[in-house]
Design an enzyme around this catalytic site. Structure first.
Site, mmCIF file in Angstrom:
data_model
loop_
_atom_site.group_PDB
_atom_site.id
_atom_site.type_symbol
_atom_site.label_atom_id
_atom_site.label_comp_id
_atom_site.label_asym_id
_atom_site.label_seq_id
_atom_site.Cartn_x
_atom_site.Cartn_y
_atom_site.Cartn_z
ATOM 1 N N HIS A 33 0.821 -1.254 0.116
ATOM 2 C CA HIS A 33 -0.113 0.055 0.028
ATOM 3 C C HIS A 33 0.909 1.247 0.087
ATOM 4 O O HIS A 33 0.697 2.256 -0.719
ATOM 5 C CB HIS A 33 -0.841 0.045 1.299
ATOM 6 C CG HIS A 33 -1.908 1.056 1.382
ATOM 7 N ND1 HIS A 33 -2.588 1.413 2.350
ATOM 8 C CD2 HIS A 33 -2.355 1.957 0.433
ATOM 9 C CE1 HIS A 33 -3.405 2.352 2.191
ATOM 10 N NE2 HIS A 33 -3.297 2.852 0.997
ATOM 11 N N GLU B 34 2.326 1.735 -3.270
ATOM 12 C CA GLU B 34 1.363 2.124 -4.168
ATOM 13 C C GLU B 34 1.267 3.728 -4.240
ATOM 14 O O GLU B 34 1.298 4.309 -5.207
ATOM 15 C CB GLU B 34 0.025 1.588 -3.932
ATOM 16 C CG GLU B 34 -0.994 2.185 -4.757
ATOM 17 C CD GLU B 34 -2.199 2.508 -3.951
ATOM 18 O OE1 GLU B 34 -2.636 3.787 -4.024
ATOM 19 O OE2 GLU B 34 -2.853 1.834 -3.346
ATOM 20 N N HIS B 35 1.393 4.190 -2.900
ATOM 21 C CA HIS B 35 1.262 5.770 -2.928
ATOM 22 C C HIS B 35 2.438 6.291 -3.303
ATOM 23 O O HIS B 35 2.705 7.354 -4.071
ATOM 24 C CB HIS B 35 1.252 6.139 -1.422
ATOM 25 C CG HIS B 35 -0.280 6.140 -0.856
ATOM 26 N ND1 HIS B 35 -0.717 7.097 -0.357
ATOM 27 C CD2 HIS B 35 -0.979 4.966 -0.470
ATOM 28 C CE1 HIS B 35 -2.221 6.993 0.119
ATOM 29 N NE2 HIS B 35 -2.278 5.608 -0.216
ATOM 30 N N GLU C 15 4.893 9.410 2.897
ATOM 31 C CA GLU C 15 3.661 8.325 2.461
ATOM 32 C C GLU C 15 3.489 7.099 3.338
ATOM 33 O O GLU C 15 2.336 7.024 3.641
ATOM 34 C CB GLU C 15 3.766 7.873 0.995
ATOM 35 C CG GLU C 15 3.893 9.008 -0.083
ATOM 36 C CD GLU C 15 2.674 9.913 -0.102
ATOM 37 O OE1 GLU C 15 1.532 9.223 -0.053
ATOM 38 O OE2 GLU C 15 2.758 11.150 -0.081
ATOM 39 N N GLU D 5 -4.405 7.036 6.980
ATOM 40 C CA GLU D 5 -5.404 6.433 6.248
ATOM 41 C C GLU D 5 -5.943 5.078 7.036
ATOM 42 O O GLU D 5 -7.194 4.827 7.185
ATOM 43 C CB GLU D 5 -5.012 6.103 4.858
ATOM 44 C CG GLU D 5 -5.860 5.403 4.154
ATOM 45 C CD GLU D 5 -5.455 4.915 2.762
ATOM 46 O OE1 GLU D 5 -6.311 4.160 2.331
ATOM 47 O OE2 GLU D 5 -4.527 5.098 2.247
#
Length: 975
Positions: A67, A70-71, A145, A167
């Site tokens: 994840h 991905e950012h 990130e 998040e």
């Protein structure tokens, strides 16, 4: 251009070519000989082209490395060295879709655009991002990130900060999300599916830079990639570009990204877990119970489709027998299920919400007893027919609403392609559907129930309990861990942390070099269509009522809308309009019980839905029209039956079944709770609007937090209020469903409109023709400025006002302002520097404007960012290229591709809001002609609006109490 199998095109060998009729596409499968990349092409006449590249990325732990990666890969690359090319594309491309997504076992990077030049530009940026990211140059990308220690001075406490960290703190606050993660963990303890690919906040700080880089080196290679092209683009040109610019640099490698099969259990595995509730909450009736089964493998298209239908049949439709058995037994107040076939071993889950741990054994027994009875005695054939029909209707309609159709096909292809199987097996749905239709005359589903559920050993029984004070305990653990860590550091190490924090912030606030910004490809304004899209609309008359006809190709589907005015309802009864929309279609009528009604609707139509909606009146600040919308669709030849069923529901519903009414209210309360957790930013924004806007106050009472509180009270006091509820529903129904209140809308091919006229009239003429009286509403609109307290770990911070009340007018340039504020000022201040997952602005024609954040660790700091926006605008500078970029990005948002029903609904909304084609064209012209001075000119409006100090924040109870001076009131969202 014609392609031949076994020939090579720009390094790509064509392995297979077919036509897949279900998706009306010529399908080609390629293999890139040098790099080992796989490529799937779906060629058709869709001008909304899609490109995607995905990688198989199985994590080994819950640090969230897939994840965070991905950012991070979208934070600058070899050819595009700026810090955030993704945002630059969002600001300045004509994309119709732009995102990246992490799944349990894969990471995908999809884009879409209708413009050929733009499509190639987007492809270029994304390919460079995944293959040549700047993460190797700048460890600060992981810090921003993913996570980092934040220490601004040696006297402060150390904190964790990072976009993904916050998040996932937000995601882990939702009990439904916690349940889903626990389900996978319980079923797959020995495989990648047993860990959290998104990242567990308690594990994310364990991720090192070396592990982060190692994951990219291992998995982000063409040999582990799945490339996809969809639409009417020039395939030969696209293949040449991908080969010449990227794949030609790589040599094929053996990459071990294989995903293991979890060994089957010997019996049911029982697992317990907790989720946080307020310290003052007794936790009564707030437990979740779930039974979860592993069902074969996702590479079996027939079983996958059969279980999608079976899950709907058993647990979703109003006639669902397993759901009914659990509700009737009083196991919980809401029952739902899901079937996840996006992983190698799909999972079928039965979930009961608002239950108690003492009911665990009873829950298990009822599930298995009911399944045995259904398997032995047989399922209702009408229920089977209804469930198959609704699935088939959706397959043939191909209406995705959320994603471009091409992206949906990519995710379906990946369900098998990722596991080295034919990528087309889930796209060719006709053959498995025909096999499943044998269930209409055989014991097909009964055998599936026995084989995969009753006789399954690979299953888990999960209890998720509420734990008062858990959020506070979790926060204390983090604080102590960080405090102990700081105590373990030397003065030199502490100084380094402070320096690292300052260095990261300096990188974040440092502007880009103009020469680097210019490397991001940009269209010119000449590439933009200056004229608005035509939304077909013709005014007709049906038996004395106006109908809006939207003639267009609909593939022989009729989309019929009934729009009733609700200003006939008394002010104190407004929440009952929202309840009515939840009740209709789920209760019995004069001719059907609620289960039979559900079957009849699903057999004969594509669905009937009910909603309370509002439309603002253009150029009349504060004015709006509240409506009750009945949305329906069917094949044209089923219109007679659709109209019969509309009449049955609207005129013949029996509201006096107290048992059923109580079940619906309990379920509605549960679903509203889920929506509050999933959309905290929407809850806060809508609540905010109710402080200064009549339309906002009205909507708060039909769908917002006020409505939730109304439903909560009805649930708690149902036994004493049931007669009143029944009386009110009957009264409100009679006040709304009146011929004098009705407008119709029909999206259908022109030659089929006659069939609409022939069939709808008999129903319309049976509506009451009594004289209707429009009521005047007088709402208590004032600044309540609330802190809405939950046990979530993050905030949703909203602030706004109504600029029209201050004397300002709407202009298309406000949409450019929205782009600039959301993707420049707020992105940098609230997301990059503040660590929130998202931030955005909105400026409506009604005058309502707001600024909001999503999964935000901060509160006062974010409000301060909003308040200083006017200073940013006063000093706003942008050259011609920058302004062109912002304008193009704004047009991209205005030009979202629309399906036929979406076009009709948009035309209807314009009609009811008195928005003409001239108004929409004027807005587009104003967008295209927006100047730097126009943007600077909004500074005064923003300053005046925000100085009115309307604030609403939904978030962590402790955080809100620490900042209670910000609010007039603190409100417990959940009792």
């Amino acid at each position: 251009m014609e392609f031949e199998v076994n020939k090579e095109y720009h390094g790509f060998k064509l392995i297979e070519e077919n036509h897949v009729k279900e998706i009306n596409s010529k399908v080609r499968v390629f293999f890139h000989e040098k790099s080992g990349a796989k490529l799937l092409s779906l060629e058709n006449d869709d001008d909304n082209k899609v490109f995607a590249i995905g990688f198989r990325t199985p994590p080994e732990d819950s640090t969230g490395v897939p994840h965070i990666l991905e950012h991070s890969v979208l934070c600058g690359s070899r050819k595009f060295p700026i810090k955030d090319p993704f945002v630059e594309l969002a600001k300045g491309s004509l994309n119709t879709f732009l995102n990246a997504m992490t799944f349990s076992d894969k990471t995908i990077y999809p884009i879409a655009s209708k413009n050929d030049k733009d499509f190639l530009n987007l492809m270029d940026v994304y390919l460079d991002a995944v293959f040549h990211p700047n993460i190797y140059k700048y460890p600060e990308i992981l810090a921003q990130e993913g996570w980092h220690y934040e220490l601004n001075s040696k006297d402060e406490e150390i904190t964790y900060k990072g976009v993904v960290y916050n998040e996932m703190k937000g995601a882990f606050s939702s009990p439904e999300d916690a349940l889903y993660r626990k389900i996978q963990e319980s079923l797959f303890p020995d495989t990648t599916y047993g860990v959290e690919s998104g990242g567990d906040p308690s594990d994310i700080p364990n991720l090192t830079y070396e592990q982060f880089i190692g994951f990219h080196k291992k998995y982000y290679h063409p040999s582990n990639s799945y490339i996809y092209l969809y639409g009417d683009g020039d395939l030969d040109k696209q293949l040449k570009f991908i080969n010449d610019e990227y794949l030609n640099e790589f040599d094929k490698m053996e990459i071990d990204s294989h995903i293991d099969i979890q060994k089957t259990f010997n019996g049911i595995k029982e697992v317990n877990g907790d989720y946080p509730v307020s310290p003052n909450d007794n936790g009564k009736d707030k437990a979740f119970l779930s039974l979860n089964f592993v069902v074969g493998e996702c590479t079996n298209p027939e079983i996958s489709m059969a279980f999608e239908i079976l899950e709907y049949l058993l647990l979703e439709t109003s006639a669902a027998p397993l759901k009914k058995a659990l509700i009737d037994a009083g196991i919980g107040k809401d029952v739902y299920g899901f079937y996840d076939n996006s992983i190698l071993q799909p999972v079928f889950s039965i979930v009961v919400k608002n239950s108690d741990e003492s009911k665990k054994e009873q829950f298990k027994n009822i599930v298995f007893d009911t399944l045995r009875e259904l398997s032995e005695k047989g399922l209702d054939k009408k229920l089977i027919e209804a469930s198959i029909n609704i699935k088939e209707f959706r397959l043939r309609e191909g209406d995705t609403r959320t994603y471009p159709k091409g992206l949906l096909y990519y995710t379906k292809a990946m369900d098998s392609w990722l596991h080295d199987k034919d990528p087309l097996i889930h796209l060719r749905y006709e053959a498995p559907l025909e096999k499943i239709k044998a269930a209409l005359t055989t014991d097909y589903f009964e055998k599936l129930i026995k084989q995969y559920l009753i006789d399954s050993n690979h299953c888990s029984l999960l209890l998720l309990k509420p734990r008062p004070g858990m959020a506070e305990e979790r926060a204390d653990v983090v604080r102590k861990k960080l405090s102990d860590y700081k105590k373990s550091l030397s003065d030199v190490e502490i100084d380094k942390l402070v320096k690292d924090t300052i260095a990261l912030r300096e990188r974040q606030i440092t502007g880009e070099k103009p020469e680097d910004l210019e490397k991001i490809p940009l269209l010119s304004l000449k590439d933009i269509e200056p004229k608005i899209e035509d939304l077909p609309i013709e005014e007709k008359d049906i038996c004395g009522n106006k109908v809006l006809l939207h003639p267009m190709f609909t593939n022989k589907i009729a989309y019929l809308r009934l729009i009733f005015d609700t200003k006939t309802v008394e002010q104190q009864d407004i929440p009952y309009i929202g309840l009515l929309s939840a009740v209709l279609g789920k209760m019995g009528t004069e001719n059907y019980n609620y289960m039979d009604l559900s079957n009849e609707i699903n057999i004969s139509t594509g669905g009937i839905g009910y909603a309370s909606v509002t439309y603002l009146i253009n150029n009349t600040p504060g004015e709006y029209v509240p409506k009750f919308l009945v949305k329906s669709k069917s094949l044209v030849d089923k219109l007679p039956r659709l109209c019969e069923l509309l009449e049955e529901v609207i005129l013949k519903t029996k509201f006096d079944d107290k048992k059923r009414l109580k079940e619906i209210i309990q379920e509605l309360k549960s679903r509203l709770e889920m929506a509050i957790f999933d959309g905290g930013h929407i809850v806060a924004a809508n609540r905010l609007f109710s402080y200064f806007s009549p339309i906002g106050f009205y909507e708060e009472n039909i769908s917002g937090l006020n409505f939730y509180k109304f439903i909560e009270e009805l649930d708690e006091k149902f036994d004493s209020k049931s007669d009143e509820i029944i009386s009110k529903l009957s009264k409100v129904s009679k006040e709304i469903f009146n011929k004098n209140n009705l407008l119709l809308s029909a999206a259908v091919e022109k030659e089929d409109y006659k069939k609409v006229e022939e069939n709808i009239c008999s129903f319309v003429n049976r509506l009451s023709k009594d004289k209707v009286e429009s009521k005047n509403y007088n709402f208590d609109i004032k600044a309540y400025n609330e802190g809405l307290m939950t046990q979530g770990d993050v905030q949703y911070v909203a602030k706004g006002s109504n600029y029209r009340k201050l004397g300002y007018e709407y202009s298309g340039s406000l949409q450019v302002l929205k782009t600039i504020v959301s993707l420049d000022y707020l992105w940098n201040k609230v997301r990059v520097l503040g660590g929130a997952y998202g931030a955005f602005a909105s400026f409506g024609r009604s005058g309502n404007m707001f600024f909001g954040s999503y999964r935000d660790p901060n509160l006062k700091e974010t409000l301060e960012v909003y308040d200083k926006l006017y200073e940013y605008l006063e000093n706003f500078e942008a050259d011609e290229r920058e302004m062109t970029k912002y304008i193009i990005g704004t047009i991209s948002n205005l030009d979202t591709p629309l399906t036929p029903p979406m076009k009709a609904d948009k035309a209807l909304a314009y009609y009811l809001s008195n928005i003409t084609a001239e108004d929409v064209q004027r807005e587009r012209n104003e967008v295209l002609n927006t100047s730097r001075e126009d943007i600077k000119g909004f500074a005064k409006m923003i300053k005046e609006g925000l100085s009115e100090n309307y604030i609403c924040v939904l978030g962590n109870e402790s955080k809100l109490r620490q900042n209670e001076d910000v609010f007039y009131n603190l409100v417990d969202v959940f009792n």
